[in-house]
Structures are given as C-alpha cells and as structure tokens.
Design a protein around this motif. Structure first.
Motif, short mmCIF file in Angstrom:
data_model
loop_
_atom_site.label_atom_id
_atom_site.label_comp_id
_atom_site.label_asym_id
_atom_site.label_seq_id
_atom_site.Cartn_x
_atom_site.Cartn_y
_atom_site.Cartn_z
N GLU A 56 10.90 39.70 -31.83
CA GLU A 56 10.15 38.71 -32.59
C GLU A 56 11.17 37.75 -33.19
OE1 GLU A 56 6.92 38.58 -32.56
OE2 GLU A 56 6.59 40.49 -31.52
N VAL A 57 11.33 36.61 -32.57
CA VAL A 57 12.47 35.74 -32.89
C VAL A 57 12.06 34.27 -32.95
CG1 VAL A 57 14.28 37.26 -31.96
CG2 VAL A 57 13.00 35.76 -30.41
N ALA A 58 13.00 33.44 -33.38
CA ALA A 58 12.74 32.01 -33.55
C ALA A 58 12.93 31.23 -32.26
CB ALA A 58 13.66 31.44 -34.62
N GLY A 59 13.76 31.71 -31.36
CA GLY A 59 14.05 30.99 -30.13
C GLY A 59 14.35 31.94 -28.99
N LEU A 60 14.40 31.41 -27.77
CA LEU A 60 14.57 32.22 -26.57
C LEU A 60 13.53 33.34 -26.53
CD1 LEU A 60 18.47 32.47 -26.27
CD2 LEU A 60 16.93 31.07 -24.88
N ASP A 83 15.87 27.28 -28.93
CA ASP A 83 16.53 28.12 -27.93
C ASP A 83 18.04 27.98 -27.98
OD1 ASP A 83 14.03 28.96 -27.08
OD2 ASP A 83 14.04 27.78 -25.22
N ALA A 84 18.51 26.75 -28.14
CA ALA A 84 19.96 26.51 -28.16
C ALA A 84 20.62 27.20 -29.33
CB ALA A 84 20.24 25.01 -28.20
N HIS A 85 19.98 27.17 -30.49
CA HIS A 85 20.59 27.79 -31.67
C HIS A 85 20.58 29.30 -31.59
CE1 HIS A 85 21.65 24.43 -34.30
NE2 HIS A 85 20.67 23.79 -33.69
N VAL A 86 19.53 29.87 -31.03
CA VAL A 86 19.53 31.32 -30.84
C VAL A 86 20.58 31.72 -29.80
CG1 VAL A 86 18.15 33.29 -30.05
CG2 VAL A 86 17.15 31.60 -31.59
N GLY A 87 20.72 30.92 -28.75
CA GLY A 87 21.75 31.20 -27.75
C GLY A 87 23.15 31.10 -28.32
#
Length: 394
Positions: A181-185, A357-361
C-alpha cells in the motif's frame, strides 16, 4: 543490431499505456500488461540462449526498460527488476535452470536480494526462514531469488557473516496480500514474502561474494561479456533505467499537456519564457541521465569483452554515475511537474502518476548516494578498498 523486443513493445505501446491505471488500481501488474511483456520477450533479454534467452547487450536491456517505463512506470519497473534475474540465473547450477526453464522459458523469477533470512546448514542444503519486503512483480513469478545469511547450527547468523542468494519455487514461500500500500509504483505489486522452514538444496544456492567479485560467471563457464559485466553495473541498471524512463514519460506527458494550455493569467505556455526555459533544461538533464547510464554500462561491457579485470575503483565510479543519473533525472522532472498547473495533480492526468512513480523508484536502496559517493571519493583519493559497509553493492 536491431532490438526486436523494443520494436514489438513500441508496436503495443498504446496497450501498455492504457493498462497503467488498471495496474495501479489492482496493486499489481495487470495480467494483460504482463502478457505483453511476456509475448515481446522482455524478461528473456538477459536470459541464456540455451534456455530460450537472447543474451542481449546491457544497452539493449536498458533501452527497452526505459521505453516501457515511459509508457507505464510500473511495467517498466518490473521489466527492469524481474528482467535482471535471468542474468544471475545463468550462473546457477544447470539443475535449477532446468527446473525453472526446462518446460517454459518464459517462467519469471522474483526477488528481493536483501539478506533478510537465515539459512541453517543441514545435510544436502539449508533450512531457510525469513520475511522480505519489496518483491516486485511477484504475482507473475513462479520462482524467487531471496537473500539470506548463512546460519549456524542454532539458526543464528554465522561468523564471519556470509551472504547467500537462495532460489525457491512458488510452493516454498508465501506472498503476503495487502502488504503493498504505497504512494507510487502501485502497479508493481511489490509485496512481502515469508518463508518458514523451507528446505533449499545446495545446488539452488549461490554465494553472493562470488556474484559481486565476478567469479560466479567464470566458474559457470560463461563467456558472453554480458555475464562478465559486474553485478554492481547490471543489477542497478534495470532499476535506474526504469526511473529515467519514468521521467521521460513525465516529460512527454508534460509537453502534450502544455502544448495548448493557457494559464489563468491568459498567457499561453508557448509564450511563457520561464516555462519554456524549464522545459528545455529538464529535457537536457533527462537526456544526459540516459546517456550517462547507458555509456557506463557500455564501458563496463567493453572492458569485460576485452578480458580486463574491472577494479573496485572502476566499479565505484560506475555506481556513482548510476546513482547521480537517477537523481539528476528526477530533479529535472520536478522542475517541469511543478510548472504543469494544479490540474496535473488530478488522478486522470498521467503526469501525477509518473511523478509519484519516479519518487518511489528513487527511494530504492540502490539510489542512496551516501555510501556510494563516500566510497568512490575515497578510491579517488587512493584509499582502496574503503572500509566496511561502504563496499556494499560495489
């Protein structure tokens, strides 16, 4: 050489793009999206030819991952992470290769490599226990690489510490539902994994030290320079290529969105010199990140092809390039996203998804700059190798 996998991906680009929001809602890659990657042979790019693989140049692998990530971040992330596992499996015992790929060369292998388990030696192998986070694409995989530490007879970590990569079939581990359960990806489905008292035979275990120092591929008799390229180049390559591809996707969406946009002041974006400056600067920085990452992989490949030993200092410098490429691209992306206007943050606008997605990556451990920069600076100053944990993943 023509990259036919990339050609097929681009033929189905719109399908991948449209399935991105579906994967985000599901919390894992949609089955149709996984099917596109499977049909195109994305995960077989680094797979050995003897098991239906393409043994591609690392550049082709990175370029393909970037292209997919520019369409959908989660699909690109899975292409980069799941796609690198056949590279290491090429170094494994032929018996486990046959178990995995003997009947189906499109069988996918998950991870993570983080040594969060203990492998207690027993007759013929190990009894393995542990819990791991971040198993990307795991719902679509039937086998897994898991990092563990060698244990003693009592199940405590043996001394001196020894890291292992253990290979398990789906029947020997549990995927923990609801653990991503996450903000991105979101669409990567990077769920937790639990192993309880699984027996892992000796032939399904690879000492990590032999992977990191390059002796594993040589002992396996591999001669293709792709497999002689350092682990510290190949493993981060898929992850960072995905992040850079995501920023390229954000840039493309930003350009499409800004093309006819008029600001609340009545000024067309095409007439705003400040936004135009930011677009050009971001495009140049993202392009530089792509070039730096691919150039680094090519240089390492060329050294391996020439039969050169790749030194710790060279590996550290390569990791420095890779980490900085990711940060440069994401920072450049930020400059255009904040100039996209409030409507760019609406759920139906793909800009905000690429941004998340970029920030989680970027938060992946492989992009943490501290120890990498410290180690590379020390080697530049003649301290080689640097002490302790700064050598990790170099």
């Amino acid at each position: 050489m023509r990259n036919r996998v990339l050609d097929e991906i681009m033929e189905r680009a719109e399908e991948i793009r449209e399935l991105g929001p579906v994967g985000e809602r599901l919390g894992r890659l949609d089955d149709k999206a996984a099917g596109v990657l499977r049909d195109a042979g994305v995960i077989r790019l680094l797979q050995p030819a003897g098991h239906g693989g393409l043994e591609a140049h690392p550049r082709e692998f990175a370029e393909t991952v970037m292209a997919i990530a520019a369409l959908d971040g989660s699909a690109g992330w899975i292409a980069g992470i799941v796609g690198v596992h056949p590279w290491e499996m090429a170094m494994a015992d032929p018996r486990v290769q046959q178990e995995i790929w003997g009947e189906d060369p499109d069988t996918w292998i998950a991870s993570p490599y983080a040594p969060m388990g203990i492998a207690r030696p027993v007759d013929g192998g190990y009894v393995f226990n542990g819990r791991w986070q971040f198993s990307s694409g795991t719902d679509h995989c039937d086998w897994i690489f898991l990092g563990g530490m060698l244990g003693d007879a009592d199940g405590r970590m043996a001394q001196p510490p020894q890291a292992l990569h253990l290979i398990l079939p789906r029947s020997d581990y549990e995927i923990v539902e609801g653990s991503w359960e996450v903000a991105g990806l979101c669409g990567t489905g990077s769920k937790d994994i639990v192993v309880r008292d699984a027996f892992v035979p000796d032939y399904r275990v690879i000492p990590f030290a032999k992977v990191i120092d390059g002796s594993a591929p040589r002992e396996a008799g591999l001669t293709n320079p792709t497999y002689l390229t350092p682990f510290s180049t190949v493993f981060p390559l898929g992850i960072t290529a995905a992040v850079i591809g995501i920023t390229e996707g954000a840039l493309a969406c930003h350009l499409a969105y800004q093309r006819d946009r008029v600001q609340i002041t009545g000024t067309r974006i095409k007439d705003d010199p400040y936004v135009l400056y930011a677009i050009s600067e971001a495009a140049a920085e993202i392009s530089a990140s792509r070039t730096a990452l691919i150039d680094n992989a090519c240089r390492m490949y060329d050294k391996a092809a020439a039969g050169r030993e790749i030194t710790f200092a060279e590996r550290a410098a390569g990791r420095r390039v890779q980490v900085r490429a990711a940060w440069r691209a994401v920072q450049a992306m930020n400059e255009i996203v904040v100039r996209s206007g409030g409507n760019a943050m609406r759920r139906d606008n793909p800009i905000q998804r690429f941004w998340r997605d970029a920030h989680v990556g970027l938060a992946h451990a492989i992009h943490v700059p501290g120890s990498v920069y410290h180690a590379s600076a020390l080697t530049d100053l003649g301290v080689e190798p640097p002490p302790g944990p700064m050598r990790s993943m170099i």
